[in-house]
Design a protein around this motif. Sequence first.
Motif, mmCIF file in Angstrom:
data_model
loop_
_atom_site.group_PDB
_atom_site.id
_atom_site.type_symbol
_atom_site.label_atom_id
_atom_site.label_comp_id
_atom_site.label_asym_id
_atom_site.label_seq_id
_atom_site.Cartn_x
_atom_site.Cartn_y
_atom_site.Cartn_z
ATOM 1 N N PRO A 44 0.833 -1.202 0.000
ATOM 2 C CA PRO A 44 0.000 0.000 0.000
ATOM 3 C C PRO A 44 0.866 1.249 0.000
ATOM 4 O O PRO A 44 1.981 1.245 0.533
ATOM 5 C CB PRO A 44 -0.800 -0.120 1.298
ATOM 6 C CG PRO A 44 0.030 -0.988 2.167
ATOM 7 C CD PRO A 44 0.709 -1.962 1.250
ATOM 8 N N PRO A 45 0.388 2.337 -0.614
ATOM 9 C CA PRO A 45 1.156 3.585 -0.590
ATOM 10 C C PRO A 45 1.247 4.127 0.822
ATOM 11 O O PRO A 45 0.391 3.857 1.665
ATOM 12 C CB PRO A 45 0.337 4.509 -1.506
ATOM 13 C CG PRO A 45 -1.053 3.975 -1.419
ATOM 14 C CD PRO A 45 -0.908 2.478 -1.289
ATOM 15 N N ALA A 46 2.306 4.856 1.081
ATOM 16 C CA ALA A 46 2.509 5.393 2.424
ATOM 17 C C ALA A 46 3.007 6.826 2.344
ATOM 18 O O ALA A 46 3.529 7.263 1.321
ATOM 19 C CB ALA A 46 3.505 4.533 3.194
ATOM 20 N N SER A 53 -4.980 6.182 2.077
ATOM 21 C CA SER A 53 -5.860 5.602 1.067
ATOM 22 C C SER A 53 -5.431 6.094 -0.310
ATOM 23 O O SER A 53 -5.002 7.226 -0.484
ATOM 24 C CB SER A 53 -7.307 6.010 1.346
ATOM 25 O OG SER A 53 -8.148 5.539 0.323
ATOM 26 N N ASN A 54 -5.529 5.209 -1.289
ATOM 27 C CA ASN A 54 -5.119 5.581 -2.637
ATOM 28 C C ASN A 54 -5.982 4.830 -3.623
ATOM 29 O O ASN A 54 -5.932 3.605 -3.700
ATOM 30 C CB ASN A 54 -3.631 5.239 -2.836
ATOM 31 C CG ASN A 54 -3.085 5.797 -4.133
ATOM 32 O OD1 ASN A 54 -3.588 5.475 -5.207
ATOM 33 N ND2 ASN A 54 -2.052 6.611 -4.022
ATOM 34 N N ASP A 55 -6.753 5.568 -4.423
ATOM 35 C CA ASP A 55 -7.656 4.936 -5.382
ATOM 36 C C ASP A 55 -6.891 4.188 -6.461
ATOM 37 O O ASP A 55 -7.353 3.147 -6.955
ATOM 38 C CB ASP A 55 -8.564 5.993 -6.019
ATOM 39 C CG ASP A 55 -9.575 6.564 -5.030
ATOM 40 O OD1 ASP A 55 -9.828 5.887 -4.009
ATOM 41 O OD2 ASP A 55 -10.094 7.667 -5.280
ATOM 42 N N GLU A 60 -5.247 -1.105 -8.736
ATOM 43 C CA GLU A 60 -4.224 -2.102 -9.055
ATOM 44 C C GLU A 60 -4.533 -3.436 -8.376
ATOM 45 O O GLU A 60 -4.319 -4.510 -8.957
ATOM 46 C CB GLU A 60 -2.850 -1.596 -8.615
ATOM 47 C CG GLU A 60 -2.315 -0.431 -9.445
ATOM 48 C CD GLU A 60 -0.992 0.074 -8.905
ATOM 49 O OE1 GLU A 60 -0.624 -0.321 -7.769
ATOM 50 O OE2 GLU A 60 -0.330 0.859 -9.609
ATOM 51 N N ILE A 61 -5.031 -3.358 -7.160
ATOM 52 C CA ILE A 61 -5.386 -4.585 -6.442
ATOM 53 C C ILE A 61 -6.523 -5.315 -7.163
ATOM 54 O O ILE A 61 -6.470 -6.535 -7.367
ATOM 55 C CB ILE A 61 -5.783 -4.269 -4.990
ATOM 56 C CG1 ILE A 61 -4.579 -3.738 -4.205
ATOM 57 C CG2 ILE A 61 -6.366 -5.502 -4.302
ATOM 58 C CD1 ILE A 61 -3.454 -4.730 -4.053
ATOM 59 N N GLN A 91 -4.295 -17.167 -6.215
ATOM 60 C CA GLN A 91 -4.320 -16.271 -5.066
ATOM 61 C C GLN A 91 -3.568 -14.991 -5.422
ATOM 62 O O GLN A 91 -2.525 -15.029 -6.079
ATOM 63 C CB GLN A 91 -3.654 -16.921 -3.851
ATOM 64 C CG GLN A 91 -4.402 -18.111 -3.285
ATOM 65 C CD GLN A 91 -5.506 -17.695 -2.322
ATOM 66 O OE1 GLN A 91 -5.681 -16.517 -2.028
ATOM 67 N NE2 GLN A 91 -6.263 -18.676 -1.849
ATOM 68 N N TYR A 92 -4.092 -13.868 -4.965
ATOM 69 C CA TYR A 92 -3.420 -12.582 -5.140
ATOM 70 C C TYR A 92 -3.107 -12.061 -3.747
ATOM 71 O O TYR A 92 -4.012 -11.667 -2.996
ATOM 72 C CB TYR A 92 -4.334 -11.613 -5.896
ATOM 73 C CG TYR A 92 -3.647 -10.338 -6.344
ATOM 74 C CD1 TYR A 92 -2.659 -10.376 -7.319
ATOM 75 C CD2 TYR A 92 -3.991 -9.113 -5.797
ATOM 76 C CE1 TYR A 92 -2.028 -9.216 -7.746
ATOM 77 C CE2 TYR A 92 -3.370 -7.938 -6.209
ATOM 78 C CZ TYR A 92 -2.388 -8.002 -7.188
ATOM 79 O OH TYR A 92 -1.758 -6.844 -7.606
ATOM 80 N N ILE A 93 -1.823 -12.099 -3.376
ATOM 81 C CA ILE A 93 -1.431 -11.844 -1.988
ATOM 82 C C ILE A 93 -0.175 -10.982 -1.952
ATOM 83 O O ILE A 93 0.533 -10.835 -2.953
ATOM 84 C CB ILE A 93 -1.168 -13.166 -1.232
ATOM 85 C CG1 ILE A 93 -0.123 -14.005 -1.981
ATOM 86 C CG2 ILE A 93 -2.446 -13.950 -1.036
ATOM 87 C CD1 ILE A 93 0.248 -15.292 -1.301
ATOM 88 N N ASP A 94 0.120 -10.441 -0.781
ATOM 89 C CA ASP A 94 1.353 -9.671 -0.630
ATOM 90 C C ASP A 94 2.534 -10.630 -0.508
ATOM 91 O O ASP A 94 2.380 -11.802 -0.126
ATOM 92 C CB ASP A 94 1.274 -8.770 0.603
ATOM 93 C CG ASP A 94 1.163 -9.573 1.889
ATOM 94 O OD1 ASP A 94 2.204 -9.870 2.489
ATOM 95 O OD2 ASP A 94 0.020 -9.912 2.266
#
Length: 274
Positions: A44-46, A53-55, A60-61, A91-94
């Motif tokens: 996630p953006p920081a 939060s970032n649309d 992308e997710i 699966q789509y995971i970190d």
Amino acid sequence: MTFKTIFMAVDTAAPDAEIDRAVAICERAGAHLSLLVIGVAPPPPASPYGVVSNDIWAGEIRDGQTDAQARGAAIEARLAGGPVPVSVEAQYIDRGTVATLAGRFARYADLTLVPPGGDVQSPVLDGALFESGRPVLLLPEGETSFPAPQSVMIAWDASVEASKAVRDSICVMKTAGKVDAVLIDPVPSFDGHGPEPGADLATYLGRHGIATDVHRLPKEGKDIGELLRRVAADLGSDLIVMGGFGHSRLRERIFGGATTSMVRTRSVAVLMAH
């Protein structure tokens, strides 16, 4: 051990040829292929004030989840009606979750295939080798004769890990034409090799009907992984059986020297256990 379920994880960009090689291995083993397709989600953006939060990131997710599911469905459709039964999950995971998920899948398989390269193979190997209690097979570039190698080389150091690798590969060694045990600078001991390094291993395998030639070799300052690969080439071995070593530091798996060497450079298939 017989191989009735074989697991492999691939990223969404994995070539079909790598999947087809897994299918061929399963066909020769008479095994079911459990295939996990992994898409790796971006972090996630920081900001200096924490995660925001970032649309764009949310989009992308969503796109990544769709792509992973589509790739899994395409693979499943292509392999349907093929020579082996296949189950496919996407699966789509970190990235930090990949090892844990791979370890879970590997616990319900008899063997995990780890192909060279690919975006997820390092954490997959970490999870499968150290968190499942099951052996892994490091696949070399190109084809492999597994599970019916002509010549097997055991990298024997009398460790628990090597002992487990030997036990897990008994069924493979029974069909091989030649089995060699290679010991690097072995030292007779009460609790390790015994008074004659390699003798107890040869006796144990002999009771399984496996004739084993024992080779005691000096290290002579060489890298153990490179030495093992050179000896395997000299012996004509097309499978190396060895223990896999490592320890966890701050949740990052640190592999032992010989393990790292064999993972990075794969001239032949390596069956490894921990």
